[in-house]
Write an enzyme that holds these catalytic residues in place. Sequence first.
Site, PDB file in Angstrom:
ATOM      1  N   THR A   1       0.802  -1.230   0.000  1.00  0.00           N
ATOM      2  CA  THR A   1       0.000   0.000   0.000  1.00  0.00           C
ATOM      3  C   THR A   1       0.838   1.285   0.000  1.00  0.00           C
ATOM      4  OG1 THR A   1      -0.136  -0.253   2.408  1.00  0.00           O
ATOM      5  CG2 THR A   1      -1.994  -1.059   1.111  1.00  0.00           C
ATOM      6  N   GLU A   2       2.153   1.167   0.004  1.00  0.00           N
ATOM      7  CA  GLU A   2       3.019   2.345   0.105  1.00  0.00           C
ATOM      8  C   GLU A   2       2.730   3.370  -0.983  1.00  0.00           C
ATOM      9  OE1 GLU A   2       5.496  -1.077   1.864  1.00  0.00           O
ATOM     10  OE2 GLU A   2       4.055  -0.800   0.233  1.00  0.00           O
ATOM     11  N   VAL A   3       2.542   2.890  -2.218  1.00  0.00           N
ATOM     12  CA  VAL A   3       2.358   3.796  -3.347  1.00  0.00           C
ATOM     13  C   VAL A   3       1.143   4.693  -3.151  1.00  0.00           C
ATOM     14  CG1 VAL A   3       0.943   2.202  -4.735  1.00  0.00           C
ATOM     15  CG2 VAL A   3       2.434   3.869  -5.883  1.00  0.00           C
TER      16      VAL A   3
END
Length: 244
Positions: free
Chosen positions: A121-123
């Site tokens: 989910t970083e992006v």
Amino acid sequence: MTLVAIAHERGIATLTLDSPANRNALSARLVGDLAQALADCAKDDAVRAVVLTHTGGTFSAGADLKAPPNPYTFVDLLRQIVTLPKPVVARVNGKTRAGGLGVLGACDMAVASSASDFAFTEVRIGVAPAVISLPLLPRLDPRAAERYYLTGERFDAAEAARIGLLTLAADDVDDALAPLLGGLRKASPQGLTASKRLVTARVLDAFERDAEDLVQRSASLFASAEAREGMTAFIERRDPVWEL
């Protein structure tokens, strides 16, 4: 009180991430407690292997945005799992997100229930899965890494096994885990240590070559205005300004 519970049974030490209130997010305290528990297992001749599992419905939600660990400390934890002279097996029965996937990638084997799901989910908050790439990219299918790093979409346990994140996905995680632990109990301590060195050599090469660069990249991203907006939006449970 420690955030990592420890239990022993027939040579297997089970370390349980026990911070369900924040979905076992990787806080400085949790990372420290896990590192200490792993160090204790490394020194204990009665421990043949380690199972790493969790309370609640999430193995780990990733970095604790309110109390994150120092990035070098997190790198040290991932390296500690990879270099521990005893196999570390992840047992997952729920969700895993972002930095939690780095912990899975550092483990020698990982087993999850079919109901589990995963996402980089970083992006979506303006950063990238930089540091966790150290154990992950040597093990993941390259095309799958491109897809899931770039989209942040969720994928299920069967897909996680197909792309190399998991060893096994099964309806009953404990039934799937049992033969693996049985094999580890039959193996000699020296044989396990020597065999682990063989299969982790490529991962350790990534740590030696790329750790400093990826820590710096991660720090730069987290300090950016875009990441501040993404993390604020996440905490406030709203869409970030860039979402179309």
